[in-house]
Design an enzyme around this catalytic site. Structure first.
Site, PDB file in Angstrom:
ATOM      1  CG  ASP A   1      49.295  76.735  33.055  1.00 19.96           C
ATOM      2  OD1 ASP A   1      48.559  75.815  32.646  1.00 19.96           O
ATOM      3  OD2 ASP A   1      50.404  76.541  33.576  1.00 19.96           O
TER       4      ASP A   1
ATOM      5  CE1 TYR B   1      56.810  72.697  37.545  1.00 19.83           C
ATOM      6  CE2 TYR B   1      54.849  71.633  36.679  1.00 19.83           C
ATOM      7  CZ  TYR B   1      56.232  71.706  36.796  1.00 19.83           C
ATOM      8  OH  TYR B   1      57.018  70.779  36.147  1.00 19.83           O
TER       9      TYR B   1
ATOM     10  CE  LYS C   1      48.781  68.746  35.178  1.00 16.80           C
ATOM     11  NZ  LYS C   1      49.754  67.840  35.742  1.00 16.80           N
TER      12      LYS C   1
HETATM   13  C1  PLP Z   1      49.322  74.423  35.807  1.00 18.54           C
HETATM   14  C2  PLP Z   1      50.332  73.552  35.129  1.00 18.54           C
HETATM   15  N1  PLP Z   1      50.910  73.980  34.002  1.00 18.54           N
HETATM   16  C3  PLP Z   1      51.810  73.234  33.341  1.00 18.54           C
HETATM   17  C4  PLP Z   1      52.172  71.997  33.806  1.00 18.54           C
HETATM   18  C5  PLP Z   1      53.182  71.174  33.057  1.00 18.54           C
HETATM   19  O1  PLP Z   1      52.538  70.109  32.434  1.00 18.54           O
HETATM   20  P1  PLP Z   1      53.374  68.839  31.961  1.00 18.54           P
HETATM   21  O2  PLP Z   1      53.818  68.135  33.203  1.00 18.54           O
HETATM   22  O3  PLP Z   1      52.396  68.063  31.132  1.00 18.54           O
HETATM   23  O4  PLP Z   1      54.520  69.328  31.173  1.00 18.54           O
HETATM   24  C6  PLP Z   1      51.598  71.505  34.978  1.00 18.54           C
HETATM   25  C7  PLP Z   1      51.959  70.188  35.500  1.00 18.54           C
HETATM   26  O5  PLP Z   1      51.592  69.782  36.570  1.00 18.54           O
HETATM   27  C8  PLP Z   1      50.654  72.311  35.665  1.00 18.54           C
HETATM   28  O6  PLP Z   1      50.085  71.914  36.797  1.00 18.54           O
END
Ligand code: PLP
Length: 451
Positions: free
Chosen positions: A264, A162, A292
């Site tokens: 990521d 994700y 985060k």
């Molecule tokens: C691995 C990863 N990348 C990107 C995101 C997206 O982050 P945001 O919810 O701050 O847009 C998340 C959200 O859970 C994530 O787990």
């Protein structure tokens, strides 16, 4: 030998646990009615809506949170893995208070903007950074950097990973395997309605932990591939660790085809090691996306990269806009998180706590012959309800969902708040006793379901 769990027993226990939960949550259940009048679906984020009840929060301190009904929980959710510093950490509170008194937003960078960039450069071994406000923006920007730097359009992503809600990446996250094509050649499936099919034409989807799948795509259309983005440790299908040589193999394959590698690290970021999975795996990507935990509870995200990748900002190839980028309040919080809270000693402590926690859970699994396995990395981990090892999204999709849900309800009933499907996160505020509370509830669940 793992035993077969009776689905009827799981259903019966689930109903019982849900009824017990209703008794604990009268105010949350009542408040949900009011919420549904002004918030679409009663929540600000779809993930806040829990089955069977949305729980409204009121406050947090260290490893604990309290809901609207006054119930206390050991928080192993940590706000989607954000609160690795623990709730209301005095240093974060003080930094925010001080900054608020000095003004929280200007059309100018502040000293902290530079200091935080320097701190991230040191941790990740990547010299140049930009700031954003959410993980979705950071991963979107990471793809844009790879495309701008190579002049190519195709992005390779991993099935089950994700990367947030941007149109270009809201694909092939938690998909129905029946609709997603063969496991070794997954089709791109949108995560939601409203994402135009056109985005699939610039996306290729591969299984996690599968180098030949990436090699095949690069062999077929390597000249068009800008790069690959992945969670280096998959943390959106429970925790799934990379197999030995996988990340290094990707590095070499992509290099060979003139394509870039983006990690990521929105979840792994500064949580599992000072320099995240980049440090943990010893593989340097071209681009890293963070969000985060770096802000200690305020919204902030960052994207960093090598000089070659980030030159697109220097030569004006790439615009990098955003009103709140490098917001002073976020930067003040990030500075204390990186300098005063998530220090090297913290990661050592996470390591020791993880080993003890994992061993305790494994002992429960073995004692009850549960069809389950555990995968962890320091303060993150999950139980997969499948007896065979989980190596990619399809394996996890094959796990026992109702059993996982029941295990979660037992945690809530025992005053522990883990995510419903995601990995747990523990913080600098968590003690061994806090983690033992999860193990105890897990043991109660295991006993009930195997009785
Ligand atoms: C691995 C990863 N990348 C990107 C995101 C997206 O982050 P945001 O919810 O701050 O847009 C998340 C959200 O859970 C994530 O787990």
């Amino acid at each position: 030998m793992p035993i077969q769990i009776d689905p009827a027993r799981v259903e019966e226990l689930t109903e019982h646990q849900a009824a017990k939960l209703a008794e604990k949550l009268p105010r949350s259940i009542e408040f949900a009615k009011r919420a549904s009048q002004s918030l679409a679906g009663g929540v600000a984020c779809t993930w806040h809506a829990l089955d069977p009840y949305t729980i409204y929060g009121s406050r947090g301190q260290g490893s604990r949170i309290w809901d609207l009904d006054g119930n206390a929980y050991v928080d192993l959710h940590c706000g989607y893995g954000v609160m690795v510093v623990g709730h209301a950490h005095p240093k974060v509170v003080e930094a925010i208070r001080e900054r608020a008194g000095l003004g929280t937003h200007f059309a100018m960078p502040v000293e902290d903007t530079v200091i935080v960039a320097e701190l991230l450069a040191e941790r990740f071994g990547l010299p140049l950074w930009r700031f954003k406000n959410s993980g979705s923006e950071a991963t979107m920007e990471a793809c844009r950097i790879m495309r701008a730097a190579t002049g190519r359009d195709l992005i390779v992503k991993v099935e089950g990973s994700y990367h947030g809600s941007s149109d270009g990446l809201a694909w092939s996250y938690w998909v129905d395997p029946a609709e997603a094509g063969p496991a070794d050649r997954p089709a791109a499936v949108p995560n939601t309605a409203g994402v135009p099919d056109a985005f699939a034409s610039v996306l290729r989807v591969v299984p996690y932990n599968d180098l030949p799948a990436v090699e095949r795509i690069l062999g077929d259309e390597g000249d068009c591939v800008a790069g690959m983005i992945l969670e280096p440790i998959l943390m959106n299908a429970g925790v799934i660790r990379p197999l030995a040589g996988y990340l290094q193999g990707l590095r070499e394959l992509l290099n060979r085809h003139g394509a870039l590698l983006a990690f990521d690290e929105v979840k792994t970021g500064v949580t599992i090691a000072a320099g995240g999975a980049t440090e943990w795996a010893g593989v340097r990507p071209d681009v890293v996306a963070l969000a985060k935990a770096i802000g200690g509870g305020v919204p902030v995200a960052a994207v960093g990269g090598t000089e070659e990748a980030m030159r697109v900002y220097l030569d004006g190839t790439l615009e990098g806009e955003g009103t709140f980028n490098g917001n002073p309040l976020s930067m003040a919080a990030a500075r204390v998180v990186l300098t005063e809270i998530l220090t090297p000693a913290v990661y050592e402590r996470f390591d020791a706590q993880d080993q003890r926690f994992r061993a305790s859970l494994q002992e429960v699994i073995d004692r009850h012959d549960l069809p389950a396995t555990v995968q962890t990395v320091r303060c993150r981990g999950s139980v997969h309800f499948r007896s065979e090892p989980v190596r990619n999204f399809r394996d996890e999709a094959d796990a026992d969902g109702p059993l996982q849900h029941l295990a979660w309800l037992y945690q809530l009933g025992a005053g522990v708040f883990p995510p419903a499907g995601d990995p747990w996160t523990f913080s600098v505020g968590h003690t061994d006793e806090d983690l033992d509370a999860y193990v105890e509830a897990f043991a109660t669940f295991a006993e009930a379901v195997t009785a």
